[in-house]
Design a protein around this motif. Structure first.
Motif, PDB file in Angstrom:
ATOM      1  N   ALA A  34      -2.351  -4.475  -2.829  1.00 18.30           N
ATOM      2  CA  ALA A  34      -2.931  -3.738  -1.694  1.00 18.30           C
ATOM      3  C   ALA A  34      -4.451  -3.758  -1.757  1.00 18.30           C
ATOM      4  CB  ALA A  34      -2.409  -2.301  -1.680  1.00 18.30           C
ATOM      5  N   ASP A  35      -5.006  -3.543  -2.931  1.00 20.42           N
ATOM      6  CA  ASP A  35      -6.462  -3.449  -3.085  1.00 20.42           C
ATOM      7  C   ASP A  35      -7.167  -4.799  -3.052  1.00 20.42           C
ATOM      8  OD1 ASP A  35      -6.144  -0.713  -3.359  1.00 20.42           O
ATOM      9  OD2 ASP A  35      -6.345  -0.721  -5.550  1.00 20.42           O
ATOM     10  N   GLU A  36      -6.596  -5.787  -3.705  1.00 21.49           N
ATOM     11  CA  GLU A  36      -7.281  -7.069  -3.883  1.00 21.49           C
ATOM     12  C   GLU A  36      -6.841  -8.158  -2.908  1.00 21.49           C
ATOM     13  OE1 GLU A  36      -9.808  -7.418  -6.024  1.00 21.49           O
ATOM     14  OE2 GLU A  36      -9.541  -5.315  -6.606  1.00 21.49           O
ATOM     15  N   TYR A  37      -5.646  -8.020  -2.338  1.00 18.01           N
ATOM     16  CA  TYR A  37      -5.091  -9.106  -1.522  1.00 18.01           C
ATOM     17  C   TYR A  37      -4.576  -8.612  -0.174  1.00 18.01           C
ATOM     18  CZ  TYR A  37      -5.666 -11.715  -5.788  1.00 18.01           C
ATOM     19  OH  TYR A  37      -6.213 -12.315  -6.893  1.00 18.01           O
ATOM     20  N   ASP A  38      -5.169  -7.528   0.318  1.00 15.79           N
ATOM     21  CA  ASP A  38      -4.847  -7.013   1.647  1.00 15.79           C
ATOM     22  C   ASP A  38      -3.355  -6.727   1.828  1.00 15.79           C
ATOM     23  OD1 ASP A  38      -5.705  -6.127   4.159  1.00 15.79           O
ATOM     24  OD2 ASP A  38      -5.314  -8.094   5.089  1.00 15.79           O
ATOM     25  N   GLY A  39      -2.690  -6.346   0.729  1.00 22.29           N
ATOM     26  CA  GLY A  39      -1.290  -5.952   0.794  1.00 22.29           C
ATOM     27  C   GLY A  39      -0.302  -7.097   0.915  1.00 22.29           C
ATOM     28  N   ASN A  40      -0.784  -8.326   0.823  1.00 24.45           N
ATOM     29  CA  ASN A  40       0.084  -9.476   1.030  1.00 24.45           C
ATOM     30  C   ASN A  40       0.006 -10.401  -0.178  1.00 24.45           C
ATOM     31  OD1 ASN A  40       1.509 -11.695   1.918  1.00 24.45           O
ATOM     32  ND2 ASN A  40       0.375 -11.917   3.823  1.00 24.45           N
ATOM     33  N   ALA A  41       1.099 -10.508  -0.914  1.00 21.07           N
ATOM     34  CA  ALA A  41       1.126 -11.369  -2.093  1.00 21.07           C
ATOM     35  C   ALA A  41       0.777 -12.811  -1.758  1.00 21.07           C
ATOM     36  CB  ALA A  41       2.499 -11.301  -2.764  1.00 21.07           C
ATOM     37  N   ALA A  42       1.057 -13.249  -0.551  1.00 19.96           N
ATOM     38  CA  ALA A  42       0.736 -14.631  -0.159  1.00 19.96           C
ATOM     39  C   ALA A  42      -0.754 -14.918  -0.307  1.00 19.96           C
ATOM     40  CB  ALA A  42       1.184 -14.905   1.270  1.00 19.96           C
ATOM     41  N   ALA A  61       0.838  -1.208   0.000  1.00 19.19           N
ATOM     42  CA  ALA A  61       0.000   0.000   0.000  1.00 19.19           C
ATOM     43  C   ALA A  61       0.872   1.256   0.000  1.00 19.19           C
ATOM     44  CB  ALA A  61      -0.949  -0.007   1.192  1.00 19.19           C
ATOM     45  N   THR A  62       1.918   1.251   0.788  1.00 19.61           N
ATOM     46  CA  THR A  62       2.823   2.402   0.850  1.00 19.61           C
ATOM     47  C   THR A  62       3.530   2.606  -0.480  1.00 19.61           C
ATOM     48  OG1 THR A  62       3.124   2.059   3.221  1.00 19.61           O
ATOM     49  CG2 THR A  62       4.776   3.405   2.100  1.00 19.61           C
ATOM     50  N   ILE A  63       4.013   1.522  -1.075  1.00 25.56           N
ATOM     51  CA  ILE A  63       4.683   1.618  -2.377  1.00 25.56           C
ATOM     52  C   ILE A  63       3.717   2.160  -3.427  1.00 25.56           C
ATOM     53  CG2 ILE A  63       5.644   0.221  -4.258  1.00 25.56           C
ATOM     54  CD1 ILE A  63       6.971  -1.522  -2.059  1.00 25.56           C
ATOM     55  N   ALA A  64       2.497   1.674  -3.426  1.00 30.00           N
ATOM     56  CA  ALA A  64       1.508   2.109  -4.409  1.00 30.00           C
ATOM     57  C   ALA A  64       1.209   3.596  -4.292  1.00 30.00           C
ATOM     58  CB  ALA A  64       0.222   1.301  -4.243  1.00 30.00           C
ATOM     59  N   GLU A  65       1.253   4.123  -3.081  1.00 31.02           N
ATOM     60  CA  GLU A  65       0.884   5.518  -2.848  1.00 31.02           C
ATOM     61  C   GLU A  65       2.049   6.494  -2.977  1.00 31.02           C
ATOM     62  OE1 GLU A  65      -0.952   5.360   0.991  1.00 31.02           O
ATOM     63  OE2 GLU A  65      -2.680   4.231   0.231  1.00 31.02           O
ATOM     64  N   MET A  66       3.275   5.987  -3.103  1.00 28.48           N
ATOM     65  CA  MET A  66       4.432   6.881  -3.200  1.00 28.48           C
ATOM     66  C   MET A  66       4.370   7.692  -4.487  1.00 28.48           C
ATOM     67  SD  MET A  66       7.638   4.522  -1.896  1.00 28.48           S
ATOM     68  CE  MET A  66       8.827   5.877  -2.018  1.00 28.48           C
ATOM     69  N   ASP A  67       4.829   8.932  -4.421  1.00 28.63           N
ATOM     70  CA  ASP A  67       5.001   9.715  -5.640  1.00 28.63           C
ATOM     71  C   ASP A  67       6.021   8.992  -6.510  1.00 28.63           C
ATOM     72  OD1 ASP A  67       3.225  11.699  -4.886  1.00 28.63           O
ATOM     73  OD2 ASP A  67       4.793  12.930  -3.941  1.00 28.63           O
ATOM     74  N   PHE A  68       5.766   8.981  -7.820  1.00 26.35           N
ATOM     75  CA  PHE A  68       6.585   8.169  -8.711  1.00 26.35           C
ATOM     76  C   PHE A  68       8.048   8.597  -8.719  1.00 26.35           C
ATOM     77  CE2 PHE A  68       8.393   7.030 -12.874  1.00 26.35           C
ATOM     78  CZ  PHE A  68       8.310   5.652 -12.747  1.00 26.35           C
ATOM     79  N   GLU A  69       8.338   9.883  -8.795  1.00 27.20           N
ATOM     80  CA  GLU A  69       9.732  10.319  -8.918  1.00 27.20           C
ATOM     81  C   GLU A  69      10.589   9.901  -7.734  1.00 27.20           C
ATOM     82  OE1 GLU A  69      10.421  14.308 -10.271  1.00 27.20           O
ATOM     83  OE2 GLU A  69       8.912  14.090 -11.862  1.00 27.20           O
ATOM     84  N   PRO A  70      10.164  10.121  -6.489  1.00 22.67           N
ATOM     85  CA  PRO A  70      10.988   9.629  -5.373  1.00 22.67           C
ATOM     86  C   PRO A  70      11.116   8.105  -5.370  1.00 22.67           C
ATOM     87  CG  PRO A  70       9.368  11.220  -4.584  1.00 22.67           C
ATOM     88  CD  PRO A  70       9.041  10.925  -6.018  1.00 22.67           C
TER      89      PRO A  70
END
Length: 172
Positions: A118-126, A79-88
């Motif tokens: 984050a949206d479909e799997y509660d942030g956990n690839a497992a 979720a944090t990665i998805a929300e980060m601004d792209f340039e940073p």
């Protein structure tokens, strides 16, 4: 730490993942570093991103790419990665050694995959595979992710099995 994994047939594959599994048979390590293997076993998000990055780079570099990213960010919280601004985010991705040689495209795909997880799997690839879904279902779920076509999705069996996320020895 050495891990006991039942070997499964991967004669239908070629390329870097085969080299990694051959090394595991011979030396007990997939990436060449037991510590990196352990970190990939401990983090399903890293294992998934490793498969995403397994494209036009050495497989060992692809699978350790998420570990470099995690070291730089301090996490692989989707979720944090998805929300980060792209340039940073892209700057972290491109620090030397780069997470992947195709910095722009893979940084973009990483954020898209992270958003989906984050949206479909509660942030956990497992959660893509831990519900007992059969392999066909898991592969179809992967193909819903950016950067995962049928050929890449078909490798998930080996990634999950050899990194200890799911045992496929009964299906071999």
């Amino acid at each position: 730490m050495a891990v006991e994994i039942t070997h499964i047939d991967y004669s239908d594959l070629s390329g870097g993942l085969v080299r990694m599994m051959d090394r595991f048979k011979e030396k007990g390590t997939l990436t060449g570093e037991i510590e990196d293997d352990d970190r990939l076993r401990d983090d399903p998000n890293a294992a998934l991103l490793g498969l995403l990055y397994d494209q036009r780079v050495r497989a060992e570099s692809a699978f350790t790419g998420p570990l470099r990213l995690k070291d730089r960010l301090g996490h692989l919280d989707m979720a944090t990665i998805a929300e980060m601004d792209f340039e940073p985010f892209q700057e972290h991705f491109s620090e030397s050694p780069a997470v992947h040689r195709f910095v722009n495209k893979m940084a973009e795909n990483t954020q898209k995959v992270a958003a989906h997880i984050a949206d479909e799997y509660d942030g956990n690839a497992a959660n893509l595979w831990s519900d007992g879904a059969d392999l066909d279902t898991i592969e179809k779920r992967l193909q819903d992710l950016p950067g995962f076509g049928p050929a890449k999705a078909s490798k998930i069996k080996y990634v999950l099995h050899y990194f200890g996320h799911r045992d496929f020895s009964d299906e071999a």
